[in-house]
Design an enzyme around this catalytic site. Structure first.
Site, mmCIF file in Angstrom:
data_model
loop_
_atom_site.group_PDB
_atom_site.id
_atom_site.type_symbol
_atom_site.label_atom_id
_atom_site.label_comp_id
_atom_site.label_asym_id
_atom_site.label_seq_id
_atom_site.Cartn_x
_atom_site.Cartn_y
_atom_site.Cartn_z
ATOM 1 N N LYS A 121 7.912 11.551 -23.632
ATOM 2 C CA LYS A 121 8.084 13.006 -23.720
ATOM 3 C C LYS A 121 8.217 13.498 -25.158
ATOM 4 C CE LYS A 121 11.768 12.969 -21.041
ATOM 5 N NZ LYS A 121 11.753 11.595 -20.523
ATOM 6 N N THR A 122 9.083 12.844 -25.915
ATOM 7 C CA THR A 122 9.340 13.315 -27.281
ATOM 8 C C THR A 122 8.080 13.258 -28.132
ATOM 9 O OG1 THR A 122 11.670 12.675 -27.177
ATOM 10 C CG2 THR A 122 10.704 12.923 -29.360
ATOM 11 N N GLU A 165 10.462 19.779 -24.336
ATOM 12 C CA GLU A 165 10.633 18.497 -23.665
ATOM 13 C C GLU A 165 11.448 18.734 -22.401
ATOM 14 O OE1 GLU A 165 12.634 14.155 -24.659
ATOM 15 O OE2 GLU A 165 11.754 15.338 -26.279
#
Length: 467
Positions: A121-122, A165
């Site tokens: 995600k990051t 995110e």
């Protein structure tokens, strides 16, 4: 885009303001003109960056930190019910807002992209933020890690796009209503909150159902958990939502035809909407290349031309703690990795293997994160460490959890040794830097790995190597 403050958020107080997710929301509110305050257990560069924006950051937690005119107290799922500032909020009748609700309010009036998945995600959120900024779109963004300097995990931009995110760990991503939702993968994790993979799938189904009519779901065509989610959503239906798959699978809508490693970068070729595009990804590894394709697909869903977005992705050169080069000393490179789930560990170790000379030894300093995760996935973590030439495993970093009887790093070490890996247990964290420096030879690569404070040991290892 709307730039005003959400209701009751003009004088917020953040408990745990230095955390990755909390600090980003605090930063955006400060940039929008809120009088931000908060507390954290210890001082940090992130706290100092918030002070530079005018925020008041207290050290430690105490009821007296909460101002009488506070309009809302913002918390994360990590804040315990007996926190003194939380108790003070109840006495004053101050509303308590979860960080996900605060972030959802900040996205009102924008075109949100919410990036979800058990891992990646990051990186994907960062790729979107950096690439869109390079194109002059000036997006707002909230990321679970700093891009480069402390405090670079969030920004209030003037553009209409908001990239966020979306955290599945505590189901907080159910609060968002994105125009574009990205699902990178679906795996069992966060065992304190999910009892089974079935519960994980149900949670991601709820997230997908939050996509606004006319929006788009961007989802992996390669990852089996994501494909299963796609099948479930097709059976139930997502009215008014376009589903676009991406990946190396032959049936992917955005088809990746090649990923060519070129040292610490990759060259990626995709077929998208009848055209072939080749572009660079400035970080190593197949999984990062696929994250870049997810970012490309999401941006195109918002109307950004693919031929503009693809070369802009090269502007992304990494994010802190995601295979971040910390330095080199005595011919040894030290790299930091946030990987803490077996799939992430395997992906990062394979990426490094594919990017360095065949004769280079890969030495890993691994710190397990959470007792619950180690209990469920310790064996798989140990197997992943088999990709290293040698590993040192520290005690479990507890974060928000209390110990679980019988759950220690031994679960990982035993599994690694059973798989034939060379692994050393090290309970004394203070000795880790000297131990790794003593193991390393010129040409080797040392990888500090884990989601806890193992990241602080990279500079110490370099210091020992330089002596």
């Amino acid at each position: 885009m709307a730039s005003g403050l959400p209701p009751a958020m003009d004088r917020p107080h953040f408990i745990g303001i230095g955390g990755a997710g909390m600090s980003g929301i605090a930063k955006i509110l400060a940039q929008r003109g809120a009088r931000v305050a908060g507390s954290d257990a210890k001082d940090s560069a992130t706290a100092e960056a918030l002070r530079a924006l005018g925020a008041t950051v207290h050290l430690g937690h105490a009821a007296g930190h909460l101002a009488d005119d506070t309009t809302a107290v913002v918390i994360s799922s990590a804040i315990r019910p007996d926190n003194p500032e939380l108790a003070r909020a109840a006495e004053l009748g101050v509303p308590v807002v979860h960080r996900s609700d605060a972030l959802a309010a900040l996205m009102d009036g924008t075109r949100p992209i919410a990036v979800a998945g058990t891992h990646g995600k990051t990186t994907t959120t960062s790729m979107l933020a950096v690439s869109l900024a390079a194109l002059g779109r000036d997006p707002s963004y909230a990321i679970g890690g700093d891009l480069d300097i402390p405090g670079s995990n969030a920004l209030h931009g003037t553009g209409e796009i908001f990239v966020a995110e979306a955290d599945e760990s505590d189901r907080s991503f159910h609060k968002y209503a994105p125009e574009v939702a990205v699902v990178l993968n679906v795996e069992l994790d966060h065992h304190a909150n999910y009892a089974s993979l079935e519960e994980i799938h149900e949670s991601f189904e709820t997230f997908a159902a939050r996509i606004v009519p006319g929006g788009t779901l961007v989802i992996s065509a390669d990852h089996e958990g994501a494909r299963e989610l796609t099948r479930r959503l097709a059976a139930k239906g997502l009215p008014g939502v376009t589903v676009r798959t991406y990946g190396e699978a032959a049936d992917a809508d955005v088809h990746v035809t090649s990923i060519v490693p070129q040292g610490l970068r990759s060259e990626v070729t995709v077929h998208i909407d009848g055209a072939e595009l080749t572009f660079d990804v400035s970080v190593p590894g197949r999984h990062y290349a696929l994250n870049a394709v997810a970012a490309l697909t999401a941006a195109v869903a918002l109307g950004v031309p693919a031929e503009e977005m693809a070369p802009a992705i090269a502007a992304y050169t990494g994010v802190k703690r995601r295979l971040q080069l910390k330095g080199e000393a005595a011919g040894v490179q030290v790299i930091d990795s946030y990987a803490h789930h077996p799939s992430e560990m395997t992906a990062d170790l394979e990426a490094i293997r594919g990017a360095v000379a065949a004769e280079a030894r890969l030495l890993v300093l691994f710190q397990p994160h959470l007792f619950s995760r180690t209990q469920e996935l310790g064996k798989e973590m140990g197997q992943a460490l088999g990709l290293a030439d040698a590993s040192v495993v520290l005690d479990i970093y507890p974060a928000r959890e209390d110990p679980i009887p019988g759950v220690t790093s031994t679960l990982i070490i035993d599994a690694a040794r059973a798989a034939g890996a060379e692994v050393t247990a090290l309970a004394d964290r203070s000795a880790a830097a000297s131990v790794l420096a003593g193991m390393a030879r010129p040409g080797d690569l040392v990888l500090t790995m884990g989601a806890g404070d193992v990241t602080e040991l990279g500079p110490e290892i370099l210091d020992h190597l330089s002596k």
